[in-house]
Design an enzyme around this catalytic site. Structure first.
Site, mmCIF file in Angstrom:
data_model
loop_
_atom_site.group_PDB
_atom_site.id
_atom_site.type_symbol
_atom_site.label_atom_id
_atom_site.label_comp_id
_atom_site.label_asym_id
_atom_site.label_seq_id
_atom_site.Cartn_x
_atom_site.Cartn_y
_atom_site.Cartn_z
ATOM 1 N N LYS A 22 0.823 -1.208 0.000
ATOM 2 C CA LYS A 22 0.000 0.000 0.000
ATOM 3 C C LYS A 22 0.861 1.264 0.000
ATOM 4 O O LYS A 22 0.458 2.302 -0.534
ATOM 5 C CB LYS A 22 -0.895 -0.028 1.235
ATOM 6 C CG LYS A 22 -2.004 0.991 1.234
ATOM 7 C CD LYS A 22 -2.943 0.657 2.371
ATOM 8 C CE LYS A 22 -3.935 1.752 2.644
ATOM 9 N NZ LYS A 22 -4.742 1.414 3.822
ATOM 10 N N ASP A 69 -4.963 7.362 13.945
ATOM 11 C CA ASP A 69 -4.797 5.994 13.428
ATOM 12 C C ASP A 69 -3.318 5.628 13.356
ATOM 13 O O ASP A 69 -2.598 6.097 12.474
ATOM 14 C CB ASP A 69 -5.463 5.911 12.036
ATOM 15 C CG ASP A 69 -5.297 4.532 11.379
ATOM 16 O OD1 ASP A 69 -4.592 3.664 11.930
ATOM 17 O OD2 ASP A 69 -5.887 4.346 10.295
HETATM 18 P P1 ADP Z 1 -2.436 -1.368 9.371
HETATM 19 O O1 ADP Z 1 -3.435 -0.283 9.523
HETATM 20 O O2 ADP Z 1 -1.067 -0.862 9.101
HETATM 21 O O3 ADP Z 1 -2.846 -2.420 8.421
HETATM 22 P P2 ADP Z 1 -3.150 -2.497 11.997
HETATM 23 O O4 ADP Z 1 -4.142 -1.468 12.366
HETATM 24 O O5 ADP Z 1 -3.652 -3.878 11.826
HETATM 25 O O6 ADP Z 1 -2.256 -2.075 10.781
HETATM 26 O O7 ADP Z 1 -2.012 -2.496 13.149
HETATM 27 C C1 ADP Z 1 -0.940 -3.386 13.121
HETATM 28 C C2 ADP Z 1 0.056 -2.946 14.165
HETATM 29 O O8 ADP Z 1 -0.561 -2.992 15.448
HETATM 30 C C3 ADP Z 1 1.266 -3.845 14.232
HETATM 31 O O9 ADP Z 1 2.420 -3.043 14.312
HETATM 32 C C4 ADP Z 1 1.062 -4.594 15.531
HETATM 33 O O10 ADP Z 1 2.289 -4.942 16.132
HETATM 34 C C5 ADP Z 1 0.346 -3.568 16.358
HETATM 35 N N1 ADP Z 1 -0.396 -4.166 17.466
HETATM 36 C C6 ADP Z 1 -1.387 -5.077 17.405
HETATM 37 N N2 ADP Z 1 -1.812 -5.421 18.629
HETATM 38 C C7 ADP Z 1 -1.053 -4.693 19.501
HETATM 39 C C8 ADP Z 1 -0.987 -4.602 20.919
HETATM 40 N N3 ADP Z 1 -1.769 -5.346 21.704
HETATM 41 N N4 ADP Z 1 -0.103 -3.734 21.471
HETATM 42 C C9 ADP Z 1 0.705 -2.984 20.688
HETATM 43 N N5 ADP Z 1 0.704 -3.048 19.357
HETATM 44 C C10 ADP Z 1 -0.167 -3.884 18.765
HETATM 45 MG MG MG Z 2 -5.098 0.420 9.241
#
Ligand code: ADP
Ligand code: MG
Length: 597
Positions: free
Chosen positions: A72, A179
C-alpha cells in the site's frame, strides 16, 4: 448467481479485513484458519503460485525477495514524502502495486465467498484520506482486477467514525481520528455536514508505525542481551534480524497489558540463546520519539482544519498500535481528553466499510435503526395507570400517538406525565417529565387532546400535545432519556415487571373496574330520579340493590377486582329497561326541540 451482498473491505498496509452485513448485522468474516485479520502479504512462488496472508508471512522468513508486504505504501504516498525502499524488487517480480493489491483483494473475496457460501461481486474499499484521485482509481482498478465492482471508495477515518457510531452526530460536530497502524500514521479532523462526514484535514506519515517500534526494540534487545557485544545489530544476518523483530513485536504487544516480559530466543548464535527482560518503561523510552512525531502531525491537522482541541466532540483511536498505553497517554495529552476506545482499534475501519456496504446494499437502511428503546414510554392516564405509547424494543427513530379526553367535567387542563418503564401502574414507573396542556372547559369527554411521542435518531424524545379544538401545541423535549438508561436499571425494571405481573394485572383490572363503577353509580342515581314512577317497583328495588352492592365492594379491603367487575356487570344488566327509558326520553326531548314545541 451472484448474491446481493456487498463486501466491506479494509485494505490495510499491514493487515486487511473483509465483512458483510448479514441479517441486519455487520460482521467481519474469518478465513479458513479462523482469523478475521489477513496480513497484507503476498508470496509469489517459483511456479507462479500465489499465496496470500499468514502463509505468505511464513514464506517471508525464507524467501524475502519473493514476498511482497506493505504494498500500500507503493500505491500512494503523501506529497513531499521520500519514496520507501521495499526489501523486494517489485519490477523484478514482474508485478505492479495494483496487481499485488488485486491478489490480496482476490483472497479476501474468496474468504468471504467461502464463509457466505455464495459468490460475491460487489465491494466498498477503504483508502487513506490523503489518497488523491489517481491513487483512489488505482485501488478501484485493483478491485476490478479481483473481479469486484467497487461501489464506493471510502476514506478510512470516515469508516472508523461509522464504526464508532458517530454518524449520529449533530451537524457541524467535529471529531479527530488518530490511526497508528503497523506501517503508517494518519490523523484526520472530520466534520459532520448534511449527515455525512467531510474530511477537513489530514496529516501523517506513511513511514511511521508499529513496525518502527518493533525494529527499534529488536536492536535494543540485541544490544542488551550481551551475546556478542562486538557485533552491531546492523551487522547481523537478515534472518537473525527478522527473528529478533518477530520477538520484539511479540514482547511489545504483551507489554500493552503487562509491565514486564521476557524475550527468549534459543540457539540464536549456534548454542547461545538470547535472553533478556524488557519492561514497559524500556519500551516506552524507545517509543517516545515516535510519539513526538505523531504529536506534530496532530497539531498540524488541527491547524489545517482551523480547529481548537476544545472544538472537538470526540477523539477516536484506530490501528493496532493504539492499544499501547503510551499511545493512549499521548493522545490524551495532545487532545486534552479521554479518547474513545469503545471499538476494537484494528477492526474499526473494516467494520465501518461493512456498515457503509450494508447501507448501499439496503440491508442496513440506516445505521441508527440498530438502536432501540430499552424501556416502554407512555403517559399516566386517569386512575394512575400506565398507558404505553412506544413499547420497549421499538427501533428508533419512531413516532406514535394517541387521543385523550377529559375525565371530569369543567376540567380546563390536562396534566401529561411522561413515563418510562414496564409496570402497569404509573407510580411504579419512572417519570421523565410533565407538561400541562390547557383546553377550553366543557363537559366530561368533550376535550380532544392528541399526544404524540417522537424519538429522533439521537434518542431525544419529543412529546407533542395538541388540543384539536384550538390547534394549540404544547411541546416537551426530553434529552436522551429515551435511550440513556443504564443496563442494570433496565434489567431490574424488566425483572420486576415479570415478578409483579400478576399483582400489577390485578391492580389494573381493579382500577378499570373502579372507574367504571364510579361512572355507573352516579349515572344510575341520576336516572332513577329522572325516571321516577316509570319503572316497576320491583325493578327499582333490584337496581337499588345492585347499585348498593357496587358501592359496598368499592369500600372493601383488600380490593376484589373480580367481584367488582361482576357487580358492575349485574348493575349494567339490571338497568336495561332504565336505559331504554332514558333513551326514549332523550329522543322525545330532541323531537320536541326540533318541532319547536
Ligand atoms: P495497518 O493499519 O497498518 O494495516 P493495523 O491497524 O492492523 O495495521 O495495526 C498493526 C500494528 O498494530 C502492528 O504493528 C502490531 O504490532 C500492532 N499491534 C497489534 N496489537 C497490539 C498490541 N496489543 N499492542 C501494541 N501493538 C499492537
Ligand atoms: Mg489500518
Amino acid at each position: 448467481m451472484a448474491s446481493d451482498y456487498i463486501l466491506g473491505i479494509d485494505l490495510g498496509t499491514t493487515n486487511s479485513l473483509v465483512g458483510v452485513v448479514d441479517s441486519g448485522f455487520p460482521i467481519l468474516l474469518a478465513d479458513g484458519e479462523g482469523s478475521r485479520m489477513t496480513p497484507s502479504a503476498v508470496h509469489y512462488g517459483p511456479d507462479g503460485e500465489v499465496v496470500v496472508g499468514s502463509a505468505a508471512v511464513r514464506q517471508r522468513a525464507v524467501d524475502v525477495q519473493h514476498t511482497v508486504t506493505s504494498v500500500k505504501r507503493l500505491m500512494g504516498r503523501r506529497a513531499g514524502e521520500s519514496a520507501w525502499q521495499p526489501p523486494y524488487d517489485l519490477a523484478g517480480l514482474g508485478k505492479t502495486a495494483v496487481q499485488v493489491s488485486a491478489d490480496i483483494l482476490k483472497h479476501l473475496k474468496a474468504v468471504a465467498e467461502r464463509a457466505l457460501e455464495a459468490p460475491v461481486t460487489r465491494a466498498v474499499i477503504t483508502v487513506p484520506a490523503f489518497f488523491n484521485d489517481a491513487q483512489r482509481n488505482a485501488t478501484k482498478l485493483a478491485g476490478e482486477q479481483a473481479g469486484l465492482t467497487v461501489e464506493r471508495i471510502l476514506a478510512e477515518p470516515t469508516a472508523a467514525a461509522l464504526a464508532y457510531g458517530l454518524d449520529k452526530l449533530e451537524e457541524h460536530r467535529r471529531i479527530a481520528v488518530y490511526d497508528l497502524g503497523g506501517g503508517t500514521f494518519d490523523v484526520s479532523v472530520l466534520e459532520m455536514r448534511d449527515g455525512v462526514f467531510q474530511v477537513l484535514s489530514t496529516a501523517g506519515d506513511t513511514q511511521l508505525g508499529g513496525d518502527d517500534i518493533d525494529r527499534t526494540l529488536a536492536a535494543w534487545i540485541w544490544d542488551n542481551c550481551g551475546l556478542d557485544p562486538a557485533r552491531a545489530y546492523d551487522d547481523l544476518q537478515s534472518l537473525q534480524r527478522m527473528r529478533l523483530i518477530a520477538a520484539a513485536e511479540e514482547a511489545k504487544k504483551h507489554l500493552s497489558s503487562v509491565s514486564s516480559t521476557e524475550v527468549l530466543l534459543p540457539f540464536f548464535l549456534e548454542q547461545q540463546s538470547v535472553q533478556v527482560t524488557v519492561t514497559r518503561s524500556d519500551l516506552e523510552g524507545l517509543t517516545q520519539p515516535l510519539m513526538e512525531r505523531t504529536r506534530k502531525h496532530c497539531l498540524r491537522a488541527l491547524a489545517d482544519a482551523r480547529c481548537e482541541v476544545s472544538d472537538l466532540h470526540d477523539v477516536i483511536l484506530v490501528g493496532g498500535s493504539t492499544r499501547m498505553p503510551l499511545v493512549r497517554a499521548t493522545v490524551r495529552a495532545i487532545f486534552q481528553r479521554e479518547p474513545d476506545v469503545s471499538q476494537n482499534p484494528d477492526e474499526a475501519i473494516g467494520m465501518g466499510a461493512v456498515i457503509q456496504a450494508g447501507i448501499l446494499a439496503g440491508s442496513l437502511r440506516q445505521v441508527v435503526l440498530l438502536d432501540v428503546t430499552p424501556l416502554s414510554l407512555g403517559i399516566e392516564t386517569f386512575g394512575g395507570l400506565m398507558n404505553v405509547i412506544i413499547p420497549r424494543n421499538s427501533t428508533i427513530p419512531c413516532k406514535a400517538g394517541e387521543m385523550f379526553t377529559n375525565a371530569v367535567a369543567n376540567q380546563s387542563e390536562m396534566l401529561i406525565r411522561v413515563l418510562q418503564g414496564e409496570r402497569e401502574l404509573a407510580k411504579d414507573n419512572w417519570e421523565l417529565g410533565r407538561v400541562a396542556v390547557p383546553f377550553p372547559a366543557g363537559p366530561k369527554g368533550s376535550a380532544r387532546v392528541g399526544v404524540q411521542f417522537a424519538i429522533d435518531a439521537n434518542g431525544i424524545l419529543q412529546v407533542l400535545a395538541r388540543d384539536t379544538a384550538t390547534q394549540a401545541d404544547t411541546v416537551l423535549e426530553i434529552q436522551n432519556s429515551a435511550v440513556d438508561v443504564d443496563d442494570s436499571r433496565v434489567e431490574q425494571m424488566i425483572a420486576e415487571s415479570v415478578d409483579f405481573a400478576f399483582e400489577d394485572m390485578n391492580e389494573r383490572i381493579w382500577t378499570e373496574a373502579r372507574l367504571k363503577s364510579e361512572e355507573l353509580t352516579t349515572a344510575v342515581d341520576e336516572a332513577l330520579i329522572q325516571c321516577e314512577g316509570l319503572l316497576e317497583p320491583a325493578e327499582t328495588v333490584k337496581i337499588r340493590e345492585c347499585n348498593a352492592e357496587v358501592r359496598r365492594l368499592l369500600g372493601v379491603e383488600p380490593h376484589d377486582a373480580r367481584a367488582l367487575k361482576a357487580a358492575n356487570q349485574a348493575l349494567d344488566e339490571a338497568t336495561q329497561t332504565l336505559a331504554v327509558l332514558l333513551v326514549e326520553r332523550a329522543m322525545e326531548a330532541a323531537l320536541e326541540r326540533k318541532l319547536g314545541l
